[in-house]
Design an enzyme around this catalytic site. Sequence first.
Site, PDB file in Angstrom:
ATOM      1  N   LEU A  24      41.545  44.638  39.313  1.00 33.48           N
ATOM      2  CA  LEU A  24      40.963  43.762  38.299  1.00 33.48           C
ATOM      3  C   LEU A  24      39.454  43.764  38.509  1.00 33.48           C
ATOM      4  O   LEU A  24      38.957  43.266  39.519  1.00 33.48           O
ATOM      5  CB  LEU A  24      41.550  42.353  38.434  1.00 33.48           C
ATOM      6  N   ASN A  25      38.738  44.362  37.561  1.00 35.99           N
ATOM      7  CA  ASN A  25      37.318  44.642  37.739  1.00 35.99           C
ATOM      8  C   ASN A  25      36.482  44.043  36.603  1.00 35.99           C
ATOM      9  O   ASN A  25      35.512  44.627  36.158  1.00 35.99           O
ATOM     10  CB  ASN A  25      37.130  46.180  37.789  1.00 35.99           C
ATOM     11  N   GLY A  26      36.905  42.853  36.149  1.00 40.70           N
ATOM     12  CA  GLY A  26      36.224  42.258  34.991  1.00 40.70           C
ATOM     13  C   GLY A  26      35.072  41.336  35.343  1.00 40.70           C
ATOM     14  O   GLY A  26      34.321  40.910  34.478  1.00 40.70           O
ATOM     15  N   LYS A  80      30.699  42.829  39.938  1.00 44.83           N
ATOM     16  CA  LYS A  80      30.813  42.382  41.325  1.00 44.83           C
ATOM     17  C   LYS A  80      31.223  43.534  42.240  1.00 44.83           C
ATOM     18  O   LYS A  80      30.852  43.592  43.409  1.00 44.83           O
ATOM     19  CB  LYS A  80      31.851  41.254  41.409  1.00 44.83           C
ATOM     20  N   GLN A  98      39.675  44.887  29.107  1.00 46.07           N
ATOM     21  CA  GLN A  98      40.275  43.613  28.747  1.00 46.07           C
ATOM     22  C   GLN A  98      39.888  43.276  27.314  1.00 46.07           C
ATOM     23  O   GLN A  98      38.870  43.750  26.814  1.00 46.07           O
ATOM     24  CB  GLN A  98      39.633  42.537  29.627  1.00 46.07           C
ATOM     25  N   GLY A 139      40.826  36.024  31.002  1.00 42.58           N
ATOM     26  CA  GLY A 139      41.607  35.896  32.234  1.00 42.58           C
ATOM     27  C   GLY A 139      42.450  37.132  32.494  1.00 42.58           C
ATOM     28  O   GLY A 139      42.702  37.942  31.594  1.00 42.58           O
ATOM     29  N   HIS A 140      42.922  37.286  33.750  1.00 39.12           N
ATOM     30  CA  HIS A 140      43.630  38.535  34.080  1.00 39.12           C
ATOM     31  C   HIS A 140      45.049  38.618  33.527  1.00 39.12           C
ATOM     32  O   HIS A 140      45.683  39.656  33.576  1.00 39.12           O
ATOM     33  CB  HIS A 140      43.595  38.841  35.583  1.00 39.12           C
ATOM     34  N   ASN A 198      42.933  41.838  42.919  1.00 43.05           N
ATOM     35  CA  ASN A 198      41.516  41.604  42.622  1.00 43.05           C
ATOM     36  C   ASN A 198      40.685  42.590  43.417  1.00 43.05           C
ATOM     37  O   ASN A 198      40.942  42.792  44.615  1.00 43.05           O
ATOM     38  CB  ASN A 198      41.121  40.182  43.035  1.00 43.05           C
ATOM     39  N   LYS A 241      34.327  35.929  48.033  1.00 46.15           N
ATOM     40  CA  LYS A 241      33.869  35.153  46.873  1.00 46.15           C
ATOM     41  C   LYS A 241      32.464  34.609  47.101  1.00 46.15           C
ATOM     42  O   LYS A 241      31.765  34.268  46.155  1.00 46.15           O
ATOM     43  CB  LYS A 241      34.813  33.956  46.622  1.00 46.15           C
TER      44      LYS A 241
END
Length: 492
Positions: free
Chosen positions: A97-99, A111, A174, A206-207, A235, A380
């Site tokens: 998940l690279n959003g 990120k 996405q 959202g994922h 993630n 994070k």
Amino acid sequence: MAEFQEKLRLQHETSMHAELEKLLMTAKGTEQEISRKDFEGFKKIFHRFLQVKGPSINWEKINKPPEDLIRPYDKIKAQGLPDSVAASLNKLVVVKLNGGLGTSMGCKGPKSVISVRNENTFLDLTVHQIEHLNKTFNVDVPLVLMNSFNTDEDTKKILQKYTHHRVHIHTFNQSRYPRINKESLLPVAKDLGMHGDQADVWYPPGHGDIYASFYNSGLLDKLIAEGKEYIFVSNIDNLGATVDLFILNHLMSQPKDKRCEFVMEVTDKTRADVKGGTLIQYDDKLRLLEIAQVPKAHVDEFKSVTKFKIFNTNNLWISLGAIKRLQEQNAMDLEIIVNPKTLDGGLNVIQLETAVGAAIKAFDNALGVNVPRSRFLPVKTSSDLLLVMSNLYSLDAGSLTMSKKREFPSTPHVKLGSSFTKVQDFLTRFESIPDMLELDHLTVSGDVTFGKNVSLKGTVIIIANHGDRIDIPAGAVLENKIVSGNLRILDH
């Protein structure tokens, strides 16, 4: 009353559809086509949002999951591995998940391009891990990145540097949904553009959007045609989420008709994880319970470590064929997370989101696997970054493992103050990353810098009061120390 509410709902829905059509008219060709697909998904979630009355969970119906539905990882590992794992690996796809953007850590762009260890970014480490698997077992495990409109362009440029690596990399985007005015429940956007005053009127939902956008992209069908059967989703900032051969073997060794379609890796909750979603038994199905779904009166109970002992790491193993089936039957029905935001001009908006793990209830023979904490190593904040850059971890083929020199397996508790929030500031405050092998707890607050080869042991608290500055000198060993006030060491 019910009749009036139904009328109001229909009114909102009709107005929304008319506004979306107007927006579509502002674009042509491919952009219009992609937006139309996105808006179909948005209409569904908006329709369900208007239907929902009160919390989607009846607290009295929540049960602890039966023991056979949450398997201890040791039991799965005890099954061992077959002589060859190549056949199973060739049926696997890794999805990251690279959003997300690096804004919370003071960085521009995706990120995934923040350097986390020896100049390696999250993306570098992921590519190294998969390349190592492909070379070691002579297999073809592809990497798929789910980007958002925030990260897609930058990510595609960066991917060019991996062309000579032994990893096939695919991307898909996405969806892009419109933020809606909290009062009027209409889109804030005036056209499909994303620049100037239109920059913050769109959001990636959202994922949980992975299922629809993966399916719509055509990539799902392509991978199924290539003989792929499972995706391992995680993630990109979770450095503990590596391909686990024992879980993969467990999935592949089940008889075809009893195949587990969804595995959620959970791990034991600590005080630091009180907000994480947990698995419950609800209406005879495994279900993910997120803090956003919990009625206010029960939030403290949800956060307690005694009643809800595990939480979702968001490392998920999902059957590709099952995603296709459920998507075509429109049978996912993910709980909606209503996320309120305030735009720069002060306008209150809401965005409707879903979580990838919430789909667990729709899949057959779903399982939770209680994995070691080492499979959950998210970065994070700069406090997390300090841990993964330190000698607590060693790096091998893109994977971080706890150093054998650390005598106990738990990770130290690190809290760095606001002077360390931005990665750039964080890096200028450490001449070198301290030795933390024997550290239990570190709190740093205020204007503090660290010289070379500092060693931190036990509990260390360093507090520089407002206007003061503390320079920890090179070579200092701090063991169970509280340092406060003003400490400057000047070269002469």
